[in-house]
Scaffold this motif. Structure first.
Motif, PDB file in Angstrom:
ATOM      1  N   ARG A  17      -3.415  -2.205   2.456  1.00 19.46           N
ATOM      2  CA  ARG A  17      -2.571  -1.679   1.381  1.00 19.46           C
ATOM      3  C   ARG A  17      -2.124  -0.287   1.781  1.00 19.46           C
ATOM      4  O   ARG A  17      -2.850   0.425   2.472  1.00 19.46           O
ATOM      5  N   TYR A  18      -0.919   0.096   1.351  1.00 17.86           N
ATOM      6  CA  TYR A  18      -0.437   1.444   1.650  1.00 17.86           C
ATOM      7  C   TYR A  18       0.366   1.989   0.479  1.00 17.86           C
ATOM      8  O   TYR A  18       0.885   1.244  -0.350  1.00 17.86           O
ATOM      9  N   VAL A  25       0.501  14.287  -3.279  1.00 11.60           N
ATOM     10  CA  VAL A  25      -0.363  14.456  -4.452  1.00 11.60           C
ATOM     11  C   VAL A  25      -1.586  13.540  -4.420  1.00 11.60           C
ATOM     12  O   VAL A  25      -2.410  13.572  -5.321  1.00 11.60           O
ATOM     13  N   GLY A  26      -1.702  12.723  -3.382  1.00 10.81           N
ATOM     14  CA  GLY A  26      -2.772  11.728  -3.314  1.00 10.81           C
ATOM     15  C   GLY A  26      -4.168  12.290  -3.344  1.00 10.81           C
ATOM     16  O   GLY A  26      -5.062  11.732  -3.988  1.00 10.81           O
ATOM     17  N   PHE A  31      -6.656   9.379  -4.512  1.00 10.74           N
ATOM     18  CA  PHE A  31      -6.308   8.132  -3.838  1.00 10.74           C
ATOM     19  C   PHE A  31      -7.433   7.667  -2.915  1.00 10.74           C
ATOM     20  O   PHE A  31      -7.541   6.485  -2.611  1.00 10.74           O
ATOM     21  N   PHE A  32      -8.262   8.572  -2.447  1.00 12.27           N
ATOM     22  CA  PHE A  32      -9.353   8.269  -1.515  1.00 12.27           C
ATOM     23  C   PHE A  32     -10.569   7.660  -2.205  1.00 12.27           C
ATOM     24  O   PHE A  32     -11.425   7.084  -1.553  1.00 12.27           O
ATOM     25  N   ALA A  33     -10.677   7.787  -3.510  1.00  9.73           N
ATOM     26  CA  ALA A  33     -11.868   7.354  -4.245  1.00  9.73           C
ATOM     27  C   ALA A  33     -12.019   5.828  -4.186  1.00  9.73           C
ATOM     28  O   ALA A  33     -11.039   5.095  -4.353  1.00  9.73           O
ATOM     29  N   GLN A  65      -5.432   1.630   2.827  1.00  8.99           N
ATOM     30  CA  GLN A  65      -6.728   1.182   2.328  1.00  8.99           C
ATOM     31  C   GLN A  65      -6.961  -0.246   2.769  1.00  8.99           C
ATOM     32  O   GLN A  65      -6.047  -1.072   2.761  1.00  8.99           O
ATOM     33  N   ARG A  66      -8.193  -0.511   3.171  1.00  2.00           N
ATOM     34  CA  ARG A  66      -8.629  -1.868   3.477  1.00  2.00           C
ATOM     35  C   ARG A  66     -10.127  -1.951   3.263  1.00  2.00           C
ATOM     36  O   ARG A  66     -10.867  -1.029   3.616  1.00  2.00           O
ATOM     37  N   ASP A  67     -10.593  -3.031   2.673  1.00  2.00           N
ATOM     38  CA  ASP A  67     -12.029  -3.269   2.507  1.00  2.00           C
ATOM     39  C   ASP A  67     -12.559  -3.995   3.735  1.00  2.00           C
ATOM     40  O   ASP A  67     -11.903  -4.895   4.265  1.00  2.00           O
ATOM     41  N   PHE A  68     -13.737  -3.593   4.184  1.00  2.00           N
ATOM     42  CA  PHE A  68     -14.436  -4.293   5.254  1.00  2.00           C
ATOM     43  C   PHE A  68     -15.909  -3.956   5.171  1.00  2.00           C
ATOM     44  O   PHE A  68     -16.296  -2.979   4.554  1.00  2.00           O
TER      45      PHE A  68
END
Length: 73
Positions: A17-18, A25-26, A31-33, A65-68
């Motif tokens: 995701r991007y 403003v991220g 946005f990192f949380a 973002q990507r889950d792994f």
């Protein structure tokens, strides 16, 4: 996953995701949380040639973002 000498290497290619952040403003908006809602973020394949996507010649901050899962070893 593969091993190169003493290192274990994991391929993170695939769907990511991007979110474009032209106003930068991220960080302020978190946005990192891990619990940040990214359902509105667009998807792209990685690896990818960014200039050939709908984003084109964008010059600015982009969040990905990507889950792994990281193996315990």
């Amino acid at each position: 996953m593969s091993t190169h000498g003493a290192r274990t290497v994991m391929d993170l290619g695939g769907d990511w995701r991007y979110h474009l952040d032209p106003e930068n403003v991220g960080e302020k908006r978190g946005f990192f949380a891990p619990d940040h809602d990214r359902c509105e973020w667009k998807k792209t394949k990685v690896p990818n040639n960014w200039y050939l996507t709908e984003v084109g010649d964008y010059d600015g901050v982009v969040w990905f973002q990507r889950d792994f899962e990281v193996p315990a070893a």
